[in-house]
Enzyme design. Structure first.
Site, PDB file in Angstrom:
ATOM      1  N   HIS A 143       1.017  -1.403  -0.037  1.00 40.43           N
ATOM      2  CA  HIS A 143      -0.241  -0.106   0.113  1.00 40.43           C
ATOM      3  C   HIS A 143       0.843   1.207   0.070  1.00 40.43           C
ATOM      4  O   HIS A 143       0.399   2.376  -0.355  1.00 40.43           O
ATOM      5  CB  HIS A 143      -0.892  -0.082   1.123  1.00 40.43           C
ATOM      6  CG  HIS A 143      -2.216   0.493   0.955  1.00 40.43           C
ATOM      7  ND1 HIS A 143      -2.464   1.559   0.081  1.00 40.43           N
ATOM      8  CD2 HIS A 143      -3.496   0.021   1.384  1.00 40.43           C
ATOM      9  CE1 HIS A 143      -3.795   1.687   0.047  1.00 40.43           C
ATOM     10  NE2 HIS A 143      -4.438   1.088   0.762  1.00 40.43           N
ATOM     11  N   ASP A 181      -9.691 -10.984 -16.403  1.00 38.83           N
ATOM     12  CA  ASP A 181      -9.711 -12.041 -16.930  1.00 38.83           C
ATOM     13  C   ASP A 181      -8.241 -12.426 -17.602  1.00 38.83           C
ATOM     14  O   ASP A 181      -7.726 -11.728 -18.501  1.00 38.83           O
ATOM     15  CB  ASP A 181     -10.574 -12.070 -18.176  1.00 38.83           C
ATOM     16  CG  ASP A 181     -10.718 -13.306 -19.318  1.00 38.83           C
ATOM     17  OD1 ASP A 181     -10.127 -13.952 -19.071  1.00 38.83           O
ATOM     18  OD2 ASP A 181     -11.555 -13.059 -20.244  1.00 38.83           O
TER      19      ASP A 181
END
Length: 446
Positions: free
Chosen positions: A155, A392
């Site tokens: 982060h 995907d």
């Protein structure tokens, strides 16, 4: 019920496929107050085919993606004042291959439970920070033929928007669509305090310690209490009811779905926790400011471009007043985030002798440090506007994507419904003694 543990079969270091720039990269003043932990997410795929082939696709496409997104292959190192800098060395990302006797359906609603945490890479935060990879991937095969990709991305290096931008581009490479890749903007100097340093123009309560329970000297007792995680769902119709309820007395400038839902959750938490009416409570909100800058920051900016802001009220006000009061407090906090406010925040951070105290930790298992938002407070991160469902890798759309873990009491994520039907899924961690009451109020008060 999850049956059996995950077995680690192999671990790989994946480096960029081509030579990349090598050297130190200065982090922005926004990066310097982010959590020194990794944001964990999971992606489930029902039956993507041959597992060995899937693993090769992940490794090879990641190697190619790290050419453009080379900061993820580097390592952090501490410098003076509790600050960090990025060493863009080509050490690489880590890929872990695992298997489990469990089936995908064993994970139920896929909420970030302790069972789900076995599917995200384990990180030893007691190790020197320069030894910890900035990106880790765990690919786990289930006995049913399905797989989970568990990601952990630093982060300090990226926020949710940038992480998802990277994952989208990485998936394009995996599908063989390399010509469509968007090169990231890696210039973090646009978010540094201007020199010479000047005093901040605004007050910044987001850097103040959060309120404690009345009568408590610290939050140590709250940290000891057992917590649990729940996945809550709001249909499009329920969200509409909440929004109508928040806007009952308004004819213009209506509160948004987000403002209505967050205000509702804040009220429900105060009720469930049984606060005294005079108890001060805060709602921490994460605001993406890319579009609020002049000129707007490029959407390809790869870093942190978020600001935490604080809404504050007493529990008595939240509970006794209508939903519009809580939603109004949320809006007031969000509307603070102008370019002037962001620049003032940079001035605040840039002027600090030591910034370590302003970092937060949000990952389960990380040693305690910095600021937490425990009872009587909340922190809600919305992913509702992010492109979550586009990972995907060549074997079809994921069946589920969500946070892999939630670190502390009062933390929640709002996710858009997977079918893009206007619903929300909410992952929430609360103390065990408060969760049932929260659920009751959450649905009864709609």
């Amino acid at each position: 019920m999850v049956s059996g543990l995950v077995r680690i079969k192999a671990t790989y270091t994946v480096k960029a496929a081509k030579e990349t720039p090598n050297g130190l990269m200065r982090l922005s003043d926004v990066d310097q107050v982010r959590a020194v932990t990794h944001a964990p997410t999971v992606y489930f795929y029902d039956n993507p085919g041959d597992f060995a082939s899937n693993v090769n696709v992940i490794k090879e496409s990641l190697s190619k993606a790290l050419v453009a997104f080379y900061p993820l292959a580097g390592r952090l190192q501490w410098i003076a004042g509790g600050r960090l800098e990025l060493d863009c060395n080509p050490v690489g990302a880590k890929v872990i291959v695992a298997e489990s006797d469990s089936k995908i359906r064993d994970f139920g609603d896929f909420g970030p439970t302790p069972q789900l945490e076995i599917l995200i890479p384990h990180i030893d935060y007691t190790a020197p920070i320069h030894d910890i990879p900035l990106m880790l991937v765990q690919v786990t095969r289930f006995s049913c033929g399905g797989i989970c990709i568990g990601l952990a991305i630093s982060h300090v290096i990226v926020d949710g928007h940038s992480a998802l931008y990277f994952i989208t581009e990485w998936a394009k490479i995996a599908r063989g669509e390399q010509s469509e890749i968007l090169s990231p903007c890696l210039d973090r100097t646009i978010l540094l305090a201007k020199q010479p340093l000047r005093p901040p123009k605004f007050d910044h309560p987001e850097f103040d310690p959060p309120p404690r329970l009345i009568g408590s000297f610290d939050d140590s007792e709250e940290r000891k209490k057992e917590t649990t995680v729940a996945m809550l769902n709001l249909t499009k119709e329920q969200i509409k009811k909440l929004r109508n309820k928040a806007n009952e007395a308004r004819t213009s400038d209506l509160y948004s779905r987000y403002e209505a839902v967050v205000g509702h959750m804040w009220r429900c938490a105060s009720k469930a926790r049984g606060h005294a009416s005079e108890q001060v409570t805060t709602q921490s909100i994460i605001v993406d400011f890319r579009a609020r800058m002049e000129p707007p920051m490029p959407q390809t900016f790869f870093g942190n471009a978020i600001s935490r802001v604080i809404a504050k009220a007493t529990s008595g006000e939240l509970v006794s007043k209508p939903l519009c009061f809580a939603s109004g407090k949320i809006r007031e906090a969000i509307e603070q985030v102008t370019e002037e406010y962001v620049r003032s925040s940079l001035d605040f951070v840039g002027g600090q002798e030591n910034v370590f105290q302003y970092r937060t930790s949000h990952t389960v298992g990380c040693p305690a440090q910095g600021t937490y938002f425990w009872n009587p407070n909340m922190e809600i991160t919305s992913w509702a506007g992010l492109p979550l469902y586009d990972a995907d890798f060549g074997w079809g759309k994921e069946m589920y994507m969500g946070p892999g873990a939630i670190g502390y009491d009062g933390k929640a994520f709002i996710l858009p419904g997977h079918d893009q039907d206007g619903s929300f899924s909410i992952a929430l961690r609360l103390q065990v003694t408060h969760m049932d009451a929260f659920k009751k109020f959450f649905y009864e008060d709609i």
